[in-house]
Structure formats: C-alpha cells, structure tokens
Scaffold this motif. Sequence first.
Motif, PDB file in Angstrom:
ATOM      1  N   UNK A   1     -15.862 -12.285   5.328  1.00  0.00           N
ATOM      2  CA  UNK A   1     -15.762 -12.527   6.774  1.00  0.00           C
ATOM      3  C   UNK A   1     -14.308 -12.411   7.214  1.00  0.00           C
ATOM      4  N   UNK A   2     -14.081 -11.581   8.233  1.00  0.00           N
ATOM      5  CA  UNK A   2     -12.719 -11.342   8.715  1.00  0.00           C
ATOM      6  C   UNK A   2     -12.103 -12.621   9.278  1.00  0.00           C
ATOM      7  N   UNK A   3     -10.879 -12.897   8.843  1.00  0.00           N
ATOM      8  CA  UNK A   3     -10.107 -14.011   9.390  1.00  0.00           C
ATOM      9  C   UNK A   3      -9.143 -13.478  10.443  1.00  0.00           C
TER      10      UNK A   3
ATOM     11  N   UNK B   1       0.838  -1.202   0.000  1.00  0.00           N
ATOM     12  CA  UNK B   1       0.000   0.000   0.000  1.00  0.00           C
ATOM     13  C   UNK B   1       0.872   1.250   0.000  1.00  0.00           C
ATOM     14  N   UNK B   2       0.309   2.363  -0.509  1.00  0.00           N
ATOM     15  CA  UNK B   2       1.061   3.620  -0.511  1.00  0.00           C
ATOM     16  C   UNK B   2       1.152   4.131   0.923  1.00  0.00           C
ATOM     17  N   UNK B   3       2.306   4.677   1.280  1.00  0.00           N
ATOM     18  CA  UNK B   3       2.591   4.979   2.687  1.00  0.00           C
ATOM     19  C   UNK B   3       2.083   6.361   3.113  1.00  0.00           C
ATOM     20  N   UNK B   4       0.790   6.595   2.903  1.00  0.00           N
ATOM     21  CA  UNK B   4       0.184   7.839   3.416  1.00  0.00           C
ATOM     22  C   UNK B   4      -0.019   7.660   4.923  1.00  0.00           C
ATOM     23  N   UNK B   5      -0.076   8.758   5.695  1.00  0.00           N
ATOM     24  CA  UNK B   5      -0.292   8.620   7.155  1.00  0.00           C
ATOM     25  C   UNK B   5      -1.545   7.803   7.482  1.00  0.00           C
ATOM     26  N   UNK B   6      -2.632   8.038   6.737  1.00  0.00           N
ATOM     27  CA  UNK B   6      -3.887   7.310   7.009  1.00  0.00           C
ATOM     28  C   UNK B   6      -3.687   5.807   6.800  1.00  0.00           C
ATOM     29  N   UNK B   7      -3.050   5.425   5.677  1.00  0.00           N
ATOM     30  CA  UNK B   7      -2.824   4.002   5.390  1.00  0.00           C
ATOM     31  C   UNK B   7      -1.921   3.351   6.436  1.00  0.00           C
ATOM     32  N   UNK B   8      -0.909   4.081   6.859  1.00  0.00           N
ATOM     33  CA  UNK B   8       0.049   3.498   7.815  1.00  0.00           C
ATOM     34  C   UNK B   8      -0.627   3.152   9.144  1.00  0.00           C
ATOM     35  N   UNK B   9      -1.581   3.997   9.578  1.00  0.00           N
ATOM     36  CA  UNK B   9      -2.158   3.827  10.912  1.00  0.00           C
ATOM     37  C   UNK B   9      -3.503   3.092  10.920  1.00  0.00           C
ATOM     38  N   UNK B  10      -4.132   2.933   9.752  1.00  0.00           N
ATOM     39  CA  UNK B  10      -5.469   2.333   9.710  1.00  0.00           C
ATOM     40  C   UNK B  10      -5.419   0.815   9.930  1.00  0.00           C
ATOM     41  N   UNK B  11      -6.588   0.242  10.221  1.00  0.00           N
ATOM     42  CA  UNK B  11      -6.725  -1.206  10.431  1.00  0.00           C
ATOM     43  C   UNK B  11      -6.423  -1.961   9.132  1.00  0.00           C
ATOM     44  N   UNK B  12      -5.607  -3.026   9.227  1.00  0.00           N
ATOM     45  CA  UNK B  12      -5.336  -3.922   8.097  1.00  0.00           C
ATOM     46  C   UNK B  12      -6.115  -5.214   8.354  1.00  0.00           C
ATOM     47  N   UNK B  13      -6.656  -5.827   7.293  1.00  0.00           N
ATOM     48  CA  UNK B  13      -7.458  -7.040   7.507  1.00  0.00           C
ATOM     49  C   UNK B  13      -7.264  -8.046   6.373  1.00  0.00           C
ATOM     50  N   UNK B  14      -7.651  -9.281   6.664  1.00  0.00           N
ATOM     51  CA  UNK B  14      -7.605 -10.396   5.703  1.00  0.00           C
ATOM     52  C   UNK B  14      -8.925 -11.127   5.874  1.00  0.00           C
ATOM     53  N   UNK B  15      -9.733 -11.187   4.821  1.00  0.00           N
ATOM     54  CA  UNK B  15     -11.058 -11.795   4.941  1.00  0.00           C
ATOM     55  C   UNK B  15     -11.333 -12.729   3.773  1.00  0.00           C
ATOM     56  N   UNK B  16     -12.273 -13.642   3.956  1.00  0.00           N
ATOM     57  CA  UNK B  16     -12.639 -14.595   2.901  1.00  0.00           C
ATOM     58  C   UNK B  16     -14.059 -14.290   2.425  1.00  0.00           C
TER      59      UNK B  16
ATOM     60  N   UNK C   1      -6.342  -7.170  16.552  1.00  0.00           N
ATOM     61  CA  UNK C   1      -6.121  -8.284  17.485  1.00  0.00           C
ATOM     62  C   UNK C   1      -7.116  -9.413  17.298  1.00  0.00           C
ATOM     63  N   UNK C   2      -8.094  -9.240  16.370  1.00  0.00           N
ATOM     64  CA  UNK C   2      -9.112 -10.267  16.133  1.00  0.00           C
ATOM     65  C   UNK C   2      -8.562 -11.407  15.274  1.00  0.00           C
ATOM     66  N   UNK C   3      -8.880 -12.643  15.642  1.00  0.00           N
ATOM     67  CA  UNK C   3      -8.631 -13.821  14.797  1.00  0.00           C
ATOM     68  C   UNK C   3      -9.869 -14.702  14.871  1.00  0.00           C
ATOM     69  N   UNK C   4     -10.390 -15.159  13.715  1.00  0.00           N
ATOM     70  CA  UNK C   4     -11.606 -15.982  13.723  1.00  0.00           C
ATOM     71  C   UNK C   4     -11.328 -17.332  14.412  1.00  0.00           C
ATOM     72  N   UNK C   5     -12.376 -17.908  14.970  1.00  0.00           N
ATOM     73  CA  UNK C   5     -12.246 -19.146  15.758  1.00  0.00           C
ATOM     74  C   UNK C   5     -11.639 -20.282  14.928  1.00  0.00           C
ATOM     75  N   UNK C   6     -12.062 -20.398  13.662  1.00  0.00           N
ATOM     76  CA  UNK C   6     -11.592 -21.498  12.809  1.00  0.00           C
ATOM     77  C   UNK C   6     -10.115 -21.368  12.429  1.00  0.00           C
ATOM     78  N   UNK C   7      -9.543 -20.195  12.628  1.00  0.00           N
ATOM     79  CA  UNK C   7      -8.159 -19.969  12.183  1.00  0.00           C
ATOM     80  C   UNK C   7      -7.185 -19.733  13.334  1.00  0.00           C
ATOM     81  N   UNK C   8      -7.665 -19.875  14.580  1.00  0.00           N
ATOM     82  CA  UNK C   8      -6.792 -19.672  15.742  1.00  0.00           C
ATOM     83  C   UNK C   8      -5.581 -20.606  15.633  1.00  0.00           C
ATOM     84  N   UNK C   9      -4.389 -20.030  15.839  1.00  0.00           N
ATOM     85  CA  UNK C   9      -3.163 -20.840  15.854  1.00  0.00           C
ATOM     86  C   UNK C   9      -2.606 -21.190  14.488  1.00  0.00           C
ATOM     87  N   UNK C  10      -3.280 -20.742  13.398  1.00  0.00           N
ATOM     88  CA  UNK C  10      -2.724 -21.072  12.070  1.00  0.00           C
ATOM     89  C   UNK C  10      -2.717 -19.892  11.089  1.00  0.00           C
ATOM     90  N   UNK C  11      -2.962 -18.689  11.610  1.00  0.00           N
ATOM     91  CA  UNK C  11      -2.894 -17.504  10.749  1.00  0.00           C
ATOM     92  C   UNK C  11      -2.193 -16.375  11.511  1.00  0.00           C
TER      93      UNK C  11
END
Length: 334
Positions: A49-51, A26-41, A56-66
């Motif tokens: 759905x957020x994985x 991502x481009x390193x604008x102040x907003x991008x640097x500080x905003x929430x990053x996510x990985x979803x399916x 600090x969130x991790x989905x139940x099905x992916x605990x310990x492997x993501x």
Amino acid sequence: PVSSTLYGPSFLAGGVGGSVTHQCFYSTTPANRHDRKYWCKVGRGGVCSTIISTTGYTSKDHQGRVALQDIPQNGTFIVTMAKLAKSDAGIYRCGIGSTNRDLFAYLNLTVSADAGTVGTTQLVQGELHGSIMVLCSPGDTQSSQKRFWCKVVRASCLLVADSHGYVAKSHQGRVSITPQGSSGASKILMNDLKKEDSGLYRCGTGRLNSWGSPQLVALQVTTASTLPRRPKFLTGTVGGSLPIKCHHDPKRSYEKKYLCRWKAGSCSLLLDLDGFVDESYKGRAQIGSSDQEPGTYTVVLSQLREEDAGWYWCGARSRHTEHTAPLKLLIQKG
C-alpha cells in the motif's frame, strides 16, 4: 531481491517517537529519472500500500510525518518518516514505476523503545573502467582490529577485501584497503570499475557478521563513460626494460603521482614524481623524459627480474580524491 538498477539498505532501525531516513539508489537512465518514485508498506496477502509517491499522494495515516525527495541527477530518492510508532515496523518497498509491482527493493524496518545510532548511507559515483576512493570512519572499535569491505547481497555481506590480506577472486589487482593511522579509519581504493560493481557496500572493523554500526556506501558505476579502455597487461623480458605509461586527468592538479606494487589488498609505493624510489628498485626504476603528452607520465623499469611479475597501480592523489589504474606485468625469460 535487489535489482541491479535499484538498491538500498535492507535493514533500518528507529526509536518510538523518533524518525528514520531511507535512501534508494537507481541507475540514471532517462526513464528512471522521470518515472514515478514510491514508498509502500507490504501488508497481508503481499499487497504493498502506497504511503507516499512523487505524484503528490500521501496516505491519510502518514499525513504530516512522511516526506519523499527525489534527486534525479544523483540517481537517488530519500524517504523520511517521523513520529514513529511500534505499528510502523514491517516490510517496505522503495521503487520506481506506475504500479507498486515494478522496479523495487525491500526494506525491513524495526521500531524499538531505544534504536541506538543508525548510520547514514554515503553515495559514491565512479565511471566505467575508472576508480573510486572511500574513506571509512573509525567507528567505536580499537584500531588494532581488522578492517573489512564487503558487498551487501540480500541479507548477507560478501567479503571483498580485508586488511589482513584477503581479496576476493573477482577483485584481484583492483582493490586496496589501507588503515589510516591509529584511529581505526581506513581508505578503500577500487579501480577498473565494472557495471556489476554497482550496489551497496559496508565497511567497518572487527568481525564481518557483527553488525555494530558499520558505514554503508552506495556505489553507482556510470556507464556513459568518457574513459578509454586501456590495455591492462604488459610483457617484459628478464634483463630488459619496459616503459609503463600512466594516465591522469590533465585538467586536475594532483599533490602526488606515483607507481605502486599491488599485493594482497595493499599497494606499496615503488616510485613517485617527487623523487622517491623504493630501496629495492633503486638504479632500475626511473621517470621517463619530461617531454610527455599532457595527462601522462612514464615510469621505466629496467634490469627486469622474474619476481617483478605481478600487479602495479598508477596513482594520482589530490586533497579530496585518489585515482588509480591497474596494470599486470608479465615477465618472459630472455
């Protein structure tokens, strides 16, 4: 749908029980640097759905492997998924924002019994109006095959240059592709960088559409550039002479400084500061007086001919990098 400010590989392959690593840039604008990053399916109905996310969130099905690692100073975040199952295959998004509908890039993950080798993505950063160098590994193909450099756009890759002399119109005078010995490796040089050059590239050998295991390169062009925009066009007269002023970083030490003649995706050495002068320029190309300002050298071309018109590159090479800048010479009849 890859945003101009967020991109990553569109395809990823893994093996059952194995792991995959995906990089989002991502481009390193102040907003991008500080905003929430996510990985979803993406599931039925298009809901993503957020994985995992940087809250600090991790989905139940992916605990310990993501895992998700954000590296804001580089403008990248890395997602690793382990203990892959067939059910992990599908469409994912990596993105930035408080919801999963904000800035994102899609990715198609396939999971098979045998995934083969999956290449990693190399991050290359360049300044606006500046230049970059990329070394492409040989892969497993014969050295005689054509080398290519292309830009990933959705599911296809648009050819930028190849080692047989093709150069896209948008890159005339500002890209070269040079085979390195007989290994099948190649060196890509790109200069006069523009904002729109940012994105994902592939380099490899052979046919463009045979995916094989090409190298992926993410290019980020930083716009907070300190590089001045220098004039790109010089005009000389037949029979006259013309000084070409080349610039480099005065704080760096370079092994070689040179001027080369660019044609069809390659740049032939015309002269260097170690005393080499190409046969066809002997007696009419020389280094200007040594009393020059730091970070510059001047090449004087004399007895100008009509056929001298065209693209030239100033270059400075050190062990780890090579900086180039293009100039177009226009010749008028006297």
